[in-house]
Design a protein around this motif. Structure first.
Motif, PDB file in Angstrom:
ATOM      1  N   GLY A 110       0.826  -1.206   0.000  1.00  0.00           N
ATOM      2  CA  GLY A 110       0.000   0.000   0.000  1.00  0.00           C
ATOM      3  C   GLY A 110       0.855   1.248   0.000  1.00  0.00           C
ATOM      4  N   VAL A 111       0.232   2.407  -0.087  1.00  0.00           N
ATOM      5  CA  VAL A 111       0.922   3.687  -0.053  1.00  0.00           C
ATOM      6  C   VAL A 111       1.199   4.052   1.399  1.00  0.00           C
ATOM      7  N   SER A 112       2.468   4.158   1.757  1.00  0.00           N
ATOM      8  CA  SER A 112       2.829   4.494   3.133  1.00  0.00           C
ATOM      9  C   SER A 112       2.572   5.968   3.426  1.00  0.00           C
ATOM     10  N   SER A 113       2.380   6.272   4.701  1.00  0.00           N
ATOM     11  CA  SER A 113       2.164   7.664   5.100  1.00  0.00           C
ATOM     12  C   SER A 113       3.390   8.525   4.846  1.00  0.00           C
ATOM     13  N   PHE A 114       4.595   7.913   4.793  1.00  0.00           N
ATOM     14  CA  PHE A 114       5.762   8.749   4.508  1.00  0.00           C
ATOM     15  C   PHE A 114       5.731   9.218   3.045  1.00  0.00           C
ATOM     16  N   CYS A 115       5.188   8.404   2.160  1.00  0.00           N
ATOM     17  CA  CYS A 115       5.022   8.819   0.760  1.00  0.00           C
ATOM     18  C   CYS A 115       3.914   9.853   0.633  1.00  0.00           C
ATOM     19  N   ALA A 116       2.820   9.638   1.340  1.00  0.00           N
ATOM     20  CA  ALA A 116       1.703  10.590   1.289  1.00  0.00           C
ATOM     21  C   ALA A 116       2.105  11.932   1.886  1.00  0.00           C
ATOM     22  N   SER A 117       2.991  11.903   2.879  1.00  0.00           N
ATOM     23  CA  SER A 117       3.444  13.159   3.496  1.00  0.00           C
ATOM     24  C   SER A 117       4.324  13.947   2.538  1.00  0.00           C
ATOM     25  N   ALA A 118       5.206  13.254   1.805  1.00  0.00           N
ATOM     26  CA  ALA A 118       6.023  13.933   0.801  1.00  0.00           C
ATOM     27  C   ALA A 118       5.134  14.545  -0.278  1.00  0.00           C
ATOM     28  N   ALA A 119       4.081  13.814  -0.649  1.00  0.00           N
ATOM     29  CA  ALA A 119       3.144  14.338  -1.646  1.00  0.00           C
ATOM     30  C   ALA A 119       2.423  15.571  -1.112  1.00  0.00           C
ATOM     31  N   ALA A 120       2.079  15.538   0.167  1.00  0.00           N
ATOM     32  CA  ALA A 120       1.347  16.659   0.764  1.00  0.00           C
ATOM     33  C   ALA A 120       2.174  17.947   0.747  1.00  0.00           C
ATOM     34  N   VAL A 121       3.471  17.828   1.012  1.00  0.00           N
ATOM     35  CA  VAL A 121       4.324  19.020   1.029  1.00  0.00           C
ATOM     36  C   VAL A 121       4.948  19.308  -0.332  1.00  0.00           C
ATOM     37  N   LYS A 122       4.651  18.427  -1.308  1.00  0.00           N
ATOM     38  CA  LYS A 122       5.138  18.592  -2.685  1.00  0.00           C
ATOM     39  C   LYS A 122       6.665  18.663  -2.745  1.00  0.00           C
ATOM     40  N   LYS A 123       7.306  17.666  -2.120  1.00  0.00           N
ATOM     41  CA  LYS A 123       8.761  17.604  -2.107  1.00  0.00           C
ATOM     42  C   LYS A 123       9.242  16.222  -2.538  1.00  0.00           C
ATOM     43  N   GLU A 124      10.527  16.155  -2.893  1.00  0.00           N
ATOM     44  CA  GLU A 124      11.166  14.912  -3.310  1.00  0.00           C
ATOM     45  C   GLU A 124      12.271  14.576  -2.310  1.00  0.00           C
ATOM     46  N   PHE A 125      12.257  13.371  -1.763  1.00  0.00           N
ATOM     47  CA  PHE A 125      13.237  12.983  -0.758  1.00  0.00           C
ATOM     48  C   PHE A 125      14.668  12.932  -1.307  1.00  0.00           C
ATOM     49  N   THR A 126      14.814  12.557  -2.565  1.00  0.00           N
ATOM     50  CA  THR A 126      16.136  12.278  -3.125  1.00  0.00           C
ATOM     51  C   THR A 126      16.544  13.339  -4.137  1.00  0.00           C
ATOM     52  N   LEU A 127      17.031  14.457  -3.638  1.00  0.00           N
ATOM     53  CA  LEU A 127      17.453  15.552  -4.488  1.00  0.00           C
ATOM     54  C   LEU A 127      18.959  15.477  -4.751  1.00  0.00           C
ATOM     55  N   PRO A 128      19.379  15.608  -6.005  1.00  0.00           N
ATOM     56  CA  PRO A 128      20.805  15.639  -6.308  1.00  0.00           C
ATOM     57  C   PRO A 128      21.516  16.732  -5.511  1.00  0.00           C
ATOM     58  N   SER A 129      22.669  16.404  -4.966  1.00  0.00           N
ATOM     59  CA  SER A 129      23.527  17.285  -4.171  1.00  0.00           C
ATOM     60  C   SER A 129      22.978  17.555  -2.769  1.00  0.00           C
ATOM     61  N   VAL A 130      21.793  17.067  -2.474  1.00  0.00           N
ATOM     62  CA  VAL A 130      21.206  17.278  -1.145  1.00  0.00           C
ATOM     63  C   VAL A 130      21.138  15.970  -0.369  1.00  0.00           C
ATOM     64  N   SER A 131      20.435  14.992  -0.912  1.00  0.00           N
ATOM     65  CA  SER A 131      20.326  13.685  -0.260  1.00  0.00           C
ATOM     66  C   SER A 131      19.903  12.637  -1.272  1.00  0.00           C
ATOM     67  N   GLN A 132      20.539  11.489  -1.201  1.00  0.00           N
ATOM     68  CA  GLN A 132      20.161  10.347  -2.030  1.00  0.00           C
ATOM     69  C   GLN A 132      19.766   9.167  -1.146  1.00  0.00           C
ATOM     70  N   THR A 133      19.494   9.463   0.099  1.00  0.00           N
ATOM     71  CA  THR A 133      19.158   8.420   1.080  1.00  0.00           C
ATOM     72  C   THR A 133      17.962   8.854   1.904  1.00  0.00           C
ATOM     73  N   VAL A 134      17.045   7.927   2.142  1.00  0.00           N
ATOM     74  CA  VAL A 134      15.885   8.187   2.997  1.00  0.00           C
ATOM     75  C   VAL A 134      15.956   7.249   4.203  1.00  0.00           C
ATOM     76  N   ILE A 135      15.928   7.819   5.383  1.00  0.00           N
ATOM     77  CA  ILE A 135      15.923   7.026   6.616  1.00  0.00           C
ATOM     78  C   ILE A 135      14.518   7.036   7.194  1.00  0.00           C
ATOM     79  N   ILE A 136      13.961   5.851   7.373  1.00  0.00           N
ATOM     80  CA  ILE A 136      12.640   5.693   7.994  1.00  0.00           C
ATOM     81  C   ILE A 136      12.868   5.129   9.393  1.00  0.00           C
ATOM     82  N   THR A 137      12.442   5.856  10.408  1.00  0.00           N
ATOM     83  CA  THR A 137      12.716   5.422  11.769  1.00  0.00           C
ATOM     84  C   THR A 137      11.651   5.954  12.722  1.00  0.00           C
ATOM     85  N   ARG A 138      11.908   5.805  14.006  1.00  0.00           N
ATOM     86  CA  ARG A 138      11.003   6.295  15.036  1.00  0.00           C
ATOM     87  C   ARG A 138      11.823   6.623  16.279  1.00  0.00           C
ATOM     88  N   MET A 139      11.238   7.369  17.188  1.00  0.00           N
ATOM     89  CA  MET A 139      11.864   7.597  18.485  1.00  0.00           C
ATOM     90  C   MET A 139      11.683   6.344  19.332  1.00  0.00           C
TER      91      MET A 139
END
Length: 253
Positions: A110-139
């Motif tokens: 299914g579509v995870s909330s982390f994907c839906a959240s990126a869609a909500a803010v209209k951003k891309e997790f993996t931007l060249p020169s900024v970040s090519q890694t996504v860390i999914i974690t919790r406290m």
């Protein structure tokens, strides 16, 4: 004996469930769904005589008793989880029980909330020169974190981070990010109930997000995101660079 289907219901919007998942729910004889998180609207097309159980009020043994007895009786069973069941879905322990009973099963992503959240803010997790890694974690909470996986350890990478189940610990979370070397003005976003009608987005920085979360009284059901990907500085990708040759086109000089 029928196969059990684990289904990712998506982040909330009933139109964000997969076609396959929706068809299986509509055909099911027995539905067990995580009622504390899954939008009941995804069950709207179920059969009139379908047996429905809300697992928010059940323990693991009770869930498995329903699932196993129904499958052995030849009934079509679906286990509906929020988002994608592979992330904080607690499905492995259910699969082990089914294996022991010789009951077959599959998983519908299914579509995870982390994907839906990126869609909500209209951003891309993996931007060249900024970040090519996504860390999914919790406290760390009642569920302890393995060695090397505490937020202070992961934050040192300064990758794009999606922090689940932690908005209620925002003071500690932002303090940890600062101690790990994040700049006070590093952008953050908190998305409450991504894709639901009541969705709310908070924009801020590591230095002020804790206060914004308190002001808006957000205590749960929210995704916390942090990293430079939320900013506006990045390089263009090579994928569509006119000078870059790919397997489908020749680049220009």
């Amino acid at each position: 004996m029928e196969k059990v289907h684990f289904i990712g219901a998506g982040p909330g919007d009933p139109e964000l469930i997969t076609i396959k998942g929706k068809k299986l729910i509509d055909q099911a004889d027995v539905i067990i769904y995580a009622g504390s998180l899954v939008n009941p609207a995804v069950l709207a097309g179920r059969k009139k005589d379908a047996e429905v159980h809300d697992s928010a009020y059940m323990n693991l043994d009770e869930v498995m008793d329903v699932m196993i007895s129904a499958a052995k009786a030849g009934k079509k069973v679906v286990r509906v989880h929020t988002g994608d069941p592979s992330i904080y879905g607690a499905i492995r322990e259910q699969m082990v029980r089914l294996d022991a009973e010789g009951i077959d099963y599959d998983v519908i992503p299914g579509v995870s909330s982390f994907c839906a959240s990126a869609a909500a803010v209209k951003k891309e997790f993996t931007l060249p020169s900024v970040s090519q890694t996504v860390i999914i974690t919790r406290m760390e909470g009642r569920t302890p974190m393995p060695d090397g996986e505490k937020l202070k350890d992961l934050a040192k990478h300064h990758a794009s981070m999606c922090i689940f189940l932690s908005v209620g610990f925002m003071d500690e979370l932002t303090k940890t990010l600062l101690e790990a070397g994040y700049a006070p003005d590093c952008p953050m976003a908190v998305v409450y109930k991504a894709s639901w009608p009541e969705q709310k987005i908070l924009y801020g920085t590591v230095s002020d997000m804790a206060e914004k979360v308190k002001e808006n009284k957000i205590e749960k059901t929210a995704m916390t995101m942090v990293g430079g990907f939320l900013g506006d500085k990045f390089e263009l990708s090579k994928l569509y660079d006119s000078h870059f040759t790919t397997g489908y086109r020749k680049g220009t000089d």
